[in-house]
Design a protein around this motif. Sequence first.
Motif, PDB file in Angstrom:
ATOM      1  N   ALA A 108       0.827  -1.213   0.000  1.00 55.02           N
ATOM      2  CA  ALA A 108       0.000   0.000   0.000  1.00 55.02           C
ATOM      3  C   ALA A 108       0.857   1.257   0.000  1.00 55.02           C
ATOM      4  O   ALA A 108       0.445   2.292  -0.551  1.00 55.02           O
ATOM      5  N   ASP A 109       2.018   1.212   0.590  1.00 55.96           N
ATOM      6  CA  ASP A 109       2.885   2.386   0.580  1.00 55.96           C
ATOM      7  C   ASP A 109       3.321   2.738  -0.849  1.00 55.96           C
ATOM      8  O   ASP A 109       3.461   3.901  -1.189  1.00 55.96           O
ATOM      9  N   LYS A 150      -8.800  -2.276   8.559  1.00 52.77           N
ATOM     10  CA  LYS A 150      -8.863  -1.112   7.671  1.00 52.77           C
ATOM     11  C   LYS A 150      -7.819  -0.072   8.085  1.00 52.77           C
ATOM     12  O   LYS A 150      -7.666   0.224   9.259  1.00 52.77           O
ATOM     13  N   HIS A 151      -7.135   0.474   7.061  1.00 50.23           N
ATOM     14  CA  HIS A 151      -6.107   1.489   7.302  1.00 50.23           C
ATOM     15  C   HIS A 151      -6.283   2.616   6.294  1.00 50.23           C
ATOM     16  O   HIS A 151      -6.417   2.358   5.091  1.00 50.23           O
ATOM     17  N   ARG A 152      -6.242   3.842   6.763  1.00 45.13           N
ATOM     18  CA  ARG A 152      -6.258   4.997   5.876  1.00 45.13           C
ATOM     19  C   ARG A 152      -4.796   5.311   5.581  1.00 45.13           C
ATOM     20  O   ARG A 152      -4.061   5.758   6.449  1.00 45.13           O
ATOM     21  N   THR A 154      -3.569   7.238   2.739  1.00 46.12           N
ATOM     22  CA  THR A 154      -3.530   8.649   2.361  1.00 46.12           C
ATOM     23  C   THR A 154      -4.969   9.145   2.354  1.00 46.12           C
ATOM     24  O   THR A 154      -5.905   8.373   2.598  1.00 46.12           O
ATOM     25  N   LYS A 155      -5.139  10.401   2.026  1.00 45.30           N
ATOM     26  CA  LYS A 155      -6.496  10.949   1.937  1.00 45.30           C
ATOM     27  C   LYS A 155      -7.323  10.173   0.913  1.00 45.30           C
ATOM     28  O   LYS A 155      -8.520   9.988   1.074  1.00 45.30           O
ATOM     29  N   LYS A 156      -6.676   9.684  -0.130  1.00 44.45           N
ATOM     30  CA  LYS A 156      -7.372   8.960  -1.198  1.00 44.45           C
ATOM     31  C   LYS A 156      -7.408   7.453  -0.976  1.00 44.45           C
ATOM     32  O   LYS A 156      -8.417   6.802  -1.233  1.00 44.45           O
ATOM     33  N   LEU A 157      -6.316   6.866  -0.493  1.00 48.17           N
ATOM     34  CA  LEU A 157      -6.169   5.403  -0.461  1.00 48.17           C
ATOM     35  C   LEU A 157      -6.540   4.795   0.890  1.00 48.17           C
ATOM     36  O   LEU A 157      -6.006   5.181   1.926  1.00 48.17           O
ATOM     37  N   THR A 158      -7.433   3.807   0.823  1.00 48.47           N
ATOM     38  CA  THR A 158      -7.789   2.993   1.986  1.00 48.47           C
ATOM     39  C   THR A 158      -7.337   1.562   1.719  1.00 48.47           C
ATOM     40  O   THR A 158      -7.522   1.035   0.626  1.00 48.47           O
ATOM     41  N   LEU A 159      -6.740   0.943   2.719  1.00 49.67           N
ATOM     42  CA  LEU A 159      -6.289  -0.446   2.638  1.00 49.67           C
ATOM     43  C   LEU A 159      -7.150  -1.298   3.555  1.00 49.67           C
ATOM     44  O   LEU A 159      -7.436  -0.905   4.683  1.00 49.67           O
TER      45      LEU A 159
END
Length: 190
Positions: A108-109, A150-152, A154-159
């Motif tokens: 995700a990074d 669930k992890h936020r 960035t402002k756009k990307l959720t994992l």
Amino acid sequence: MIDKPDEYTFNQRLINLLKNLQAKQAKLWIYGNHDHGGYGTEVIKNVMTKGGFQLLQNSHHILEKNNDRLLVAGIDDAILGRPNLEKAIMNSNPDLFTILLAHEPDYADTASQYPVDVQLSGHSHGGQVRLPFIGSLYTPKYAQKYIDGKHRITKKLTLYVNKGIGTTRLPYRFLCEPEMTLYTLEQQIS
């Protein structure tokens, strides 16, 4: 899907079970490290293809309903494959809502640098063996930062990291319930 796929005896029953899974739009899959491991890459691909699944190996598929569209991209396994997210979303509309299937959650990074809205991952087994106040005793490579839930990013990307239903290395779980997740996508009216 299976540890040591080169040693597992695949049969028509499994293929029939996979064929009988119904999906309105598409049945999509990606490789994980155990699929590539043990010389199982082509064996697993053959079974999944006969079961009616489409492999997203650094590629994408567009889902459409009425006039709505979303993009589902998939990358190759980060450990034993050759993941290429740039290739996976090549020639796609960056304004489309994009879901990335990436086996390893720590990817995700990297995905955060691309037009991806949601990344769905597994690989960690949720830590599999967890102790109170300590957490997971072991997580594999590329599942050490994001282990479950669930992890936020960035402002756009959720994992979202699914704990899965199986085990690896140790044949048991402790304080780590198996998980199957069902997502329902809803149109956001602005």
